[in-house]
Scaffold this motif. Structure first.
Motif, mmCIF file in Angstrom:
data_model
loop_
_atom_site.group_PDB
_atom_site.id
_atom_site.type_symbol
_atom_site.label_atom_id
_atom_site.label_comp_id
_atom_site.label_asym_id
_atom_site.label_seq_id
_atom_site.Cartn_x
_atom_site.Cartn_y
_atom_site.Cartn_z
ATOM 1 N N ILE A 27 -9.909 -12.823 11.199
ATOM 2 C CA ILE A 27 -9.313 -12.056 10.094
ATOM 3 C C ILE A 27 -8.102 -12.799 9.529
ATOM 4 N N HIS A 28 -7.320 -13.342 10.435
ATOM 5 C CA HIS A 28 -6.085 -14.032 10.034
ATOM 6 C C HIS A 28 -6.423 -15.228 9.135
ATOM 7 N N HIS A 29 -7.457 -15.962 9.502
ATOM 8 C CA HIS A 29 -7.827 -17.159 8.739
ATOM 9 C C HIS A 29 -8.591 -16.808 7.463
ATOM 10 N N ASN A 86 2.735 -22.175 5.891
ATOM 11 C CA ASN A 86 3.090 -21.689 7.227
ATOM 12 C C ASN A 86 1.864 -21.592 8.122
ATOM 13 N N HIS A 87 0.784 -21.035 7.564
ATOM 14 C CA HIS A 87 -0.422 -20.864 8.380
ATOM 15 C C HIS A 87 -1.117 -22.197 8.649
ATOM 16 N N ALA A 88 -1.092 -23.115 7.685
ATOM 17 C CA ALA A 88 -1.709 -24.428 7.922
ATOM 18 C C ALA A 88 -1.046 -25.101 9.123
ATOM 19 N N GLY A 133 7.685 -11.780 9.545
ATOM 20 C CA GLY A 133 8.317 -13.076 9.321
ATOM 21 C C GLY A 133 7.860 -14.099 10.330
ATOM 22 N N TRP A 134 8.661 -15.150 10.459
ATOM 23 C CA TRP A 134 8.335 -16.296 11.302
ATOM 24 C C TRP A 134 9.553 -16.734 12.093
ATOM 25 N N ALA A 135 9.313 -17.209 13.305
ATOM 26 C CA ALA A 135 10.347 -17.913 14.072
ATOM 27 C C ALA A 135 10.070 -19.409 13.952
ATOM 28 N N ASN A 152 9.245 -12.461 5.810
ATOM 29 C CA ASN A 152 8.040 -12.556 4.979
ATOM 30 C C ASN A 152 7.343 -13.895 5.181
ATOM 31 N N GLN A 153 7.043 -14.614 4.081
ATOM 32 C CA GLN A 153 6.434 -15.942 4.231
ATOM 33 C C GLN A 153 7.411 -17.036 3.803
ATOM 34 N N ASP A 154 8.707 -16.774 3.871
ATOM 35 C CA ASP A 154 9.667 -17.791 3.438
ATOM 36 C C ASP A 154 9.540 -19.046 4.304
ATOM 37 N N LEU A 167 6.122 -19.757 14.569
ATOM 38 C CA LEU A 167 5.368 -18.664 15.196
ATOM 39 C C LEU A 167 5.333 -17.473 14.250
ATOM 40 N N ASP A 168 4.126 -17.055 13.933
ATOM 41 C CA ASP A 168 3.888 -15.917 13.046
ATOM 42 C C ASP A 168 4.159 -14.623 13.818
ATOM 43 N N VAL A 169 5.154 -13.851 13.379
ATOM 44 C CA VAL A 169 5.410 -12.565 14.049
ATOM 45 C C VAL A 169 5.091 -11.372 13.146
ATOM 46 N N GLU A 171 2.743 -8.390 12.134
ATOM 47 C CA GLU A 171 1.853 -7.609 13.006
ATOM 48 C C GLU A 171 0.397 -8.053 12.878
ATOM 49 N N HIS A 172 -0.001 -8.566 11.710
ATOM 50 C CA HIS A 172 -1.409 -8.984 11.566
ATOM 51 C C HIS A 172 -1.770 -10.112 12.539
ATOM 52 N N ALA A 173 -0.757 -10.811 13.057
ATOM 53 C CA ALA A 173 -1.007 -11.925 13.977
ATOM 54 C C ALA A 173 -1.327 -11.448 15.390
HETATM 55 MN MN MN3 Z 1 -0.030 -14.593 9.354
#
Ligand code: MN3
Length: 196
Positions: A27-29, A86-88, A133-135, A152-154, A167-169, A171-173
């Protein structure tokens, strides 16, 4: 640069089991990352000059604050090009075939004292980030390693920083497998991080 294409993972959706489940990966991809890719392209199609002027998506992201776009398009580009980049990076960091980066490992140990200490500090940033967001571990514009989170996706590229580990934090992750247990997801994530 060209319009963006959704990168292949290069490994199976089930490859990160049991730490990250196949359904979450799929789903994430195919939904989330594909969505960011398509929405970023929708903006880029309106401003083809951006494709001519910037050689890479990273370069475009670094220049974001100075772009002359309508405000809604500018916000959409930040969110969706950020999501794309970010996801790549995220998928690549977890590739089971990826060889650990010994140079980065040595730099991390020199900066944080030990690999365990680094993981503790990074995990604290990830657990403590409020909301989506992301760490990040980044290299800043002075070449220093730094830890922080972004909402967010900054992307760290917005600050002129090079993202090294993200690291994607959102909830969808993790929600399907871990529900609200973000700390457990983060603790398990170290098992699938292959870069260091
Ligand atoms: Mn994500």
């Amino acid at each position: 640069m060209k319009l963006l294409t959704l990168p292949d993972l290069g490994y199976e959706y089930s490859a990160l089991e049991p730490y990250i489940d196949a359904r979450t990966m799929e789903i994430h991809h195919t939904k989330h990352h594909a969505g960011y890719t398509n929405k970023a392209n929708a903006v880029l199609e309106k401003y083809p000059e951006l494709l001519k002027e910037y050689e890479t998506p990273e370069g475009l992201m670094r220049a974001w604050s100075e772009l002359d776009l309508s405000e809604p398009d500018k916000v959409a580009l930040k969110n969706n090009l950020g999501g794309y980049l970010n996801h790549a990076l995220f998928w690549r960091l977890m590739d089971p075939e990826l060889k650990p980066d010994q140079t980065l490992r040595e730099r991390v140990v020199a900066r944080f004292g030990s690999l365990d200490r680094f993981k503790e500090e990074f995990s604290q940033v990830a657990v403590g980030h409020f909301g989506s967001g992301w760490a990040w571990l980044v290299e800043d514009d002075q070449g220093e390693l730094k830890l922080y989170s972004t909402p967010n996706q900054d992307s760290p590229h917005l600050k002129g920083h090079k993202p090294l580990i993200g690291l994607d934090v959102w909830e969808h992750a993790y929600y399907l497998k871990y529900q609200n247990r973000r700390p457990e997801y983060i603790e398990n994530w170290w098992q699938v991080l292959k870069l260091i």
